[in-house]
Design an enzyme around this catalytic site. Structure first.
Site, PDB file in Angstrom:
ATOM      1  N   HIS A 202     -12.256   0.540 -24.150  1.00 53.90           N
ATOM      2  CA  HIS A 202     -13.664   0.899 -24.133  1.00 53.90           C
ATOM      3  C   HIS A 202     -13.848   2.412 -24.054  1.00 53.90           C
ATOM      4  CE1 HIS A 202     -12.531   0.668 -19.870  1.00 53.90           C
ATOM      5  NE2 HIS A 202     -13.481   1.559 -19.657  1.00 53.90           N
ATOM      6  N   ASP A 204     -16.337   5.140 -22.104  1.00 59.89           N
ATOM      7  CA  ASP A 204     -17.265   5.181 -20.976  1.00 59.89           C
ATOM      8  C   ASP A 204     -18.668   5.636 -21.384  1.00 59.89           C
ATOM      9  OD1 ASP A 204     -15.302   4.276 -19.301  1.00 59.89           O
ATOM     10  OD2 ASP A 204     -14.818   6.237 -18.454  1.00 59.89           O
ATOM     11  N   ARG A 270      -3.277  -3.459  -7.286  1.00 62.61           N
ATOM     12  CA  ARG A 270      -3.588  -2.087  -7.704  1.00 62.61           C
ATOM     13  C   ARG A 270      -4.960  -1.688  -7.156  1.00 62.61           C
ATOM     14  NH1 ARG A 270      -6.602   0.436 -11.909  1.00 62.61           N
ATOM     15  NH2 ARG A 270      -5.485   1.955 -13.222  1.00 62.61           N
TER      16      ARG A 270
END
Length: 291
Positions: A202, A204, A270
């Site tokens: 993607h 931003d 994570r």
């Protein structure tokens, strides 16, 4: 003669089988390597986990994404690129920020592999949905976080903001925190909703029009706390990855020049915090306050 010839024939057959076996193993290894390379597409590591980088910056041509938005002189990107530094935030500061994330996310968590905590809006993943942390838990939030937590969060945000301003040659005062700015906790649990599918490529600026500069502060270590989960800048024929390291800051201009994705986390957990900045004061948000 027959008895002498037999052992030699056995040895020839054994050697032929060994060579064929080794060739098959090599072919399988190459096939596996090729499939992994095809999946990750990584041709260069921009920042290895084992490195301690005072700063690394790569300038790239700006995309046209910014032209469709109001421009702010001295702030809107005219110099575009991506940077990585291990000198902005200490590992101790990262540990304290991770503690904030762990405390907040202990109140909920997604049924899928990606959980979100936004201290600004109060958004918190719970099951397959989001709740407002401050309304849902009310005064109990004060028993979870402390005034010191919010001060640490604010100080870290300011340090990241200064680092971005220096890297791109703009004034830090021209940058404004924007939404969404949030903690993420990702593990290998299968996705339950679209919100769990964090691994898609993607841009931003396209996804969030207010973004001009994006940063990520990593709060855990690649290959120690989790596997997979590397950050990948996607370019034609040459993807470049950042291997997370607690305290490492990755930052970049938010347009199409920095198309990116995150690898799926294969094991472990994570943690990171995404901190986004805009040049438009109309899109600014305040630091979270402990009340």
């Amino acid at each position: 003669m027959k008895s002498a010839r037999a052992p030699r024939e056995v040895r020839r057959r054994w050697l032929r089988a060994a060579v064929l076996g080794a060739g098959a193993a090599l072919a399988a290894a190459l096939l596996l390597w090729g499939s992994l390379a095809g999946e990750d597409g990584v041709t260069e590591v921009l920042a290895h986990r084992g490195e301690v980088l005072p700063g690394r910056f790569i300038e790239v041509p700006c995309s046209e994404d910014y032209n469709s938005h109001r421009r702010f002189e001295g702030c809107s990107p005219i110099k575009c690129g991506r940077g990585v530094s291990d000198a902005v935030i200490t590992r101790e500061e990262a540990r304290r920020v991770r503690s904030i994330a762990e405390k907040g996310l202990s109140l909920g968590g997604s049924d899928g592999g990606a959980s979100i905590l936004d201290l600004h809006s109060g958004a918190l993943s719970v099951g397959k949905h989001f709740v407002n942390l401050y309304r849902y838990f009310g005064d109990n939030v004060e028993n979870v976080f402390s005034e010191e937590d919010f001060r640490v969060y604010r100080d870290v945000r300011q340090k990241v903001q200064l680092a971005i301003a220096r890297a791109f040659g703009i004034s830090a005062s021209s940058l404004y925190l924007t939404k969404p700015t949030f903690f993420s906790r990702i593990n290998s649990t299968a996705a339950r909703t679209a919100h769990d599918e964090y691994w898609h490529a993607h841009v931003d600026k396209v996804t969030y029009g207010s973004f001009d500069y994006t940063s990520l502060l990593y709060l855990s270590d690649y290959l120690e706390d989790f596997g997979g989960g590397r950050f990948v800048f996607m370019e034609e024929g040459a993807n470049r990855t950042v291997e997370p390291r607690a305290g490492r800051v990755s930052f970049f201009t938010s347009g199409s020049e920095n198309l990116h994705r995150v690898e799926r986390v294969r094991w472990g957990t994570r943690y990171a915090v995404t901190i986004a900045f805009t040049c438009n004061p109309d899109h600014s948000i305040a630091d979270p306050a402990f009340t």
